[in-house]
Design a protein around this motif. Structure first.
Motif, PDB file in Angstrom:
ATOM      1  N   LEU A 101       0.863  -1.164   0.005  1.00  0.00           N
ATOM      2  CA  LEU A 101       0.296  -0.025   0.131  1.00  0.00           C
ATOM      3  C   LEU A 101       0.938   1.434   0.137  1.00  0.00           C
ATOM      4  CD1 LEU A 101      -2.959  -0.978   2.208  1.00  0.00           C
ATOM      5  CD2 LEU A 101      -2.673  -0.465   0.063  1.00  0.00           C
ATOM      6  N   PRO A 102       0.604   2.042  -0.604  1.00  0.00           N
ATOM      7  CA  PRO A 102       1.591   3.279  -0.999  1.00  0.00           C
ATOM      8  C   PRO A 102       1.397   4.317   0.445  1.00  0.00           C
ATOM      9  CG  PRO A 102      -0.530   3.655  -2.096  1.00  0.00           C
ATOM     10  CD  PRO A 102      -0.467   2.628  -1.822  1.00  0.00           C
ATOM     11  N   PHE A 103       1.107   4.195   1.276  1.00  0.00           N
ATOM     12  CA  PHE A 103       0.702   5.118   2.143  1.00  0.00           C
ATOM     13  C   PHE A 103       1.878   4.778   3.418  1.00  0.00           C
ATOM     14  CE2 PHE A 103      -3.116   4.001   0.095  1.00  0.00           C
ATOM     15  CZ  PHE A 103      -3.631   5.210  -0.318  1.00  0.00           C
ATOM     16  N   PRO A 104       2.250   5.509   4.191  1.00  0.00           N
ATOM     17  CA  PRO A 104       2.880   5.672   5.664  1.00  0.00           C
ATOM     18  C   PRO A 104       2.251   4.594   7.044  1.00  0.00           C
ATOM     19  CG  PRO A 104       2.668   8.035   5.298  1.00  0.00           C
ATOM     20  CD  PRO A 104       1.269   7.439   3.903  1.00  0.00           C
ATOM     21  N   ASP A 105       2.755   4.130   7.778  1.00  0.00           N
ATOM     22  CA  ASP A 105       2.431   3.431   9.003  1.00  0.00           C
ATOM     23  C   ASP A 105       1.881   4.288   9.581  1.00  0.00           C
ATOM     24  OD1 ASP A 105       4.372   1.500   7.972  1.00  0.00           O
ATOM     25  OD2 ASP A 105       5.597   1.834  10.029  1.00  0.00           O
ATOM     26  N   ASP A 106       0.343   3.962   9.634  1.00  0.00           N
ATOM     27  CA  ASP A 106      -0.610   4.391  11.371  1.00  0.00           C
ATOM     28  C   ASP A 106      -1.365   5.349  10.277  1.00  0.00           C
ATOM     29  OD1 ASP A 106       0.455   3.068  12.551  1.00  0.00           O
ATOM     30  OD2 ASP A 106       2.034   3.884  13.540  1.00  0.00           O
ATOM     31  N   THR A 107      -1.806   5.274   9.161  1.00  0.00           N
ATOM     32  CA  THR A 107      -2.391   6.303   8.680  1.00  0.00           C
ATOM     33  C   THR A 107      -3.662   6.979   8.309  1.00  0.00           C
ATOM     34  OG1 THR A 107      -0.523   6.826   6.416  1.00  0.00           O
ATOM     35  CG2 THR A 107      -2.624   7.262   6.308  1.00  0.00           C
ATOM     36  N   PHE A 108      -4.749   5.564   9.133  1.00  0.00           N
ATOM     37  CA  PHE A 108      -6.261   5.572   8.642  1.00  0.00           C
ATOM     38  C   PHE A 108      -6.096   4.970   9.911  1.00  0.00           C
ATOM     39  CE2 PHE A 108      -3.956   4.796   4.711  1.00  0.00           C
ATOM     40  CZ  PHE A 108      -5.490   5.694   3.444  1.00  0.00           C
ATOM     41  N   ASP A 109      -7.804   5.925  10.311  1.00  0.00           N
ATOM     42  CA  ASP A 109      -8.587   5.342  11.284  1.00  0.00           C
ATOM     43  C   ASP A 109      -8.937   3.484  11.056  1.00  0.00           C
ATOM     44  OD1 ASP A 109      -8.047   7.472  13.035  1.00  0.00           O
ATOM     45  OD2 ASP A 109      -9.368   8.458  11.190  1.00  0.00           O
ATOM     46  N   ALA A 110      -9.315   3.661   9.877  1.00  0.00           N
ATOM     47  CA  ALA A 110     -10.306   1.909   9.635  1.00  0.00           C
ATOM     48  C   ALA A 110      -9.298   1.349   8.324  1.00  0.00           C
ATOM     49  CB  ALA A 110     -11.624   1.873   9.970  1.00  0.00           C
ATOM     50  N   THR A 111      -9.216   0.389   7.377  1.00  0.00           N
ATOM     51  CA  THR A 111      -8.746   0.231   6.484  1.00  0.00           C
ATOM     52  C   THR A 111     -10.084  -1.155   6.063  1.00  0.00           C
ATOM     53  OG1 THR A 111      -7.226  -2.208   7.672  1.00  0.00           O
ATOM     54  CG2 THR A 111      -6.132   0.433   6.133  1.00  0.00           C
ATOM     55  N   HIS A 112     -10.820  -1.288   4.946  1.00  0.00           N
ATOM     56  CA  HIS A 112     -11.536  -1.954   4.570  1.00  0.00           C
ATOM     57  C   HIS A 112     -11.863  -2.418   3.451  1.00  0.00           C
ATOM     58  CE1 HIS A 112     -15.959  -2.532   2.165  1.00  0.00           C
ATOM     59  NE2 HIS A 112     -15.752  -2.678   2.903  1.00  0.00           N
ATOM     60  N   ALA A 113     -12.367  -4.323   3.080  1.00  0.00           N
ATOM     61  CA  ALA A 113     -12.097  -4.546   1.750  1.00  0.00           C
ATOM     62  C   ALA A 113     -13.069  -5.579   1.865  1.00  0.00           C
ATOM     63  CB  ALA A 113     -10.329  -5.352   1.542  1.00  0.00           C
ATOM     64  N   HIS A 114     -13.666  -5.212   0.511  1.00  0.00           N
ATOM     65  CA  HIS A 114     -14.203  -5.949   0.333  1.00  0.00           C
ATOM     66  C   HIS A 114     -14.972  -7.551  -0.900  1.00  0.00           C
ATOM     67  CE1 HIS A 114     -19.045  -7.171  -1.130  1.00  0.00           C
ATOM     68  NE2 HIS A 114     -19.353  -6.766  -0.096  1.00  0.00           N
ATOM     69  N   GLN A 115     -14.875  -8.440  -1.039  1.00  0.00           N
ATOM     70  CA  GLN A 115     -14.136  -9.564  -2.184  1.00  0.00           C
ATOM     71  C   GLN A 115     -12.850  -9.164  -2.691  1.00  0.00           C
ATOM     72  OE1 GLN A 115     -16.620 -11.641  -1.568  1.00  0.00           O
ATOM     73  NE2 GLN A 115     -18.726 -10.134  -1.184  1.00  0.00           N
ATOM     74  N   LEU A 116     -11.888  -8.590  -2.047  1.00  0.00           N
ATOM     75  CA  LEU A 116     -10.732  -8.535  -2.373  1.00  0.00           C
ATOM     76  C   LEU A 116      -9.435  -9.821  -1.694  1.00  0.00           C
ATOM     77  CD1 LEU A 116      -8.613  -6.980  -3.274  1.00  0.00           C
ATOM     78  CD2 LEU A 116      -7.759  -6.492  -1.441  1.00  0.00           C
ATOM     79  N   LEU A 117      -9.589  -9.709  -0.967  1.00  0.00           N
ATOM     80  CA  LEU A 117      -8.441 -11.150  -0.648  1.00  0.00           C
ATOM     81  C   LEU A 117      -9.175 -12.483  -1.652  1.00  0.00           C
ATOM     82  CD1 LEU A 117      -8.675 -10.377   3.398  1.00  0.00           C
ATOM     83  CD2 LEU A 117      -6.763  -9.467   1.388  1.00  0.00           C
TER      84      LEU A 117
END
Length: 272
Positions: A101-117
């Protein structure tokens, strides 16, 4: 969708696939997450596709922001147009790989994925990345279908053939179609704490005349008109006659006034 090594997105973004994806909303596809959201949250939605869930989630965080990330850039035009149509402004869309993921550590309050993995080469690595970019105390949430747990009525040899064929093709593309039952194990392997993990299951159910026409029709079309068909034939899993037969099985199912179909989705919500 993210892809590395030998993983190939089994469906692609053909018209019948987008018919399915644009039906999805926060309510029908992420209800297990909604009660945990706060108005000022910063959220990452990975594998966002045409953005209907992403834009919906943005309305739950009116003082926050949501970023939709997608590996295939073309479909993000649909996502951005949907945000404009809904007049939702606290959202943006970027391209990127779920494995890095193209983001620094500890950027988001929540990460979500739907039908991805279920579609990617290394779901554990993707969950590690979700954990990495989530702030301490934040949420990692994902929901995945379990194809072997799908069930329908009436019994149909053609529908059973379709499911077994789908699983062979998906695994041939580097994915795992029974991802729903594995989410908690993958999350533990990714370093998420089982004691701070909630496992649930959600369902989709299709049985009305309208439901049957829509669900059966889109899968009949997806069998022949999406990336599934060339993947099946190139991998030696099916001939065009096989694909036409299972496509017709979907139409026959949809035409039966007693037809009923249920999809089981595994869900995990993990506190970081």
């Amino acid at each position: 969708m993210s892809t590395t090594k030998t993983a190939v997105y089994t469906h692609g973004h053909a018209a019948p696939v987008l018919r399915s994806h644009t039906w999805r909303t926060a309510a029908n596809s992420a209800s297990y997450l909604l009660s945990s959201l706060k108005p000022d949250m910063k959220i990452l939605d990975i594998g966002c596709g045409p953005g209907t869930i992403t834009v919906d989630l943005a309305t739950y965080v009116p003082d926050g922001h949501i970023t939709g990330l997608e590996y295939a850039p073309d479909v993000l035009e649909n996502a951005r147009a949907h945000a404009v149509e809904r007049n939702v402004k606290n959202v943006d869309f970027v391209t990127g790989d779920a494995h890095a993921l193209p983001f620094p550590d500890d950027t988001f309050d929540a990460t979500h994925a739907h039908q991805l993995l279920q579609h990617i080469a290394n779901p554990v690595q993707a969950l590690r990345e979700m954990r990495r970019v989530t702030k301490p105390g934040g949420i990692v949430a994902t929901r995945e279908t379990d194809f072997s747990a799908m069930t329908w009525y009436p019994e149909s040899e053609g529908m059973t053939e379709w499911r077994e064929l789908y699983k062979r093709v998906a695994r041939g593309n580097g994915g795992e179609p029974d991802a729903g039952r594995r989410l908690h194990a993958w999350a533990r392997q990714a370093g998420l704490d089982p004691a701070r993990m909630t496992c649930t299951a959600g369902t989709w159910c299709f049985h009305t005349i309208e439901d049957r026409a829509w669900w059966g029709g889109l899968w009949a079309d997806r069998t022949l008109e999406s990336n599934f068909a060339p993947s099946a034939m190139k991998g030696g899993f099916a001939t065009i006659d096989d694909l036409q037969r299972v496509s017709q099985a979907w139409r026959d199912w949809a035409a039966d006034e007693d037809a009923w179909f249920a999809v089981l989705n595994g869900e995990i919500l993990c506190r970081v």
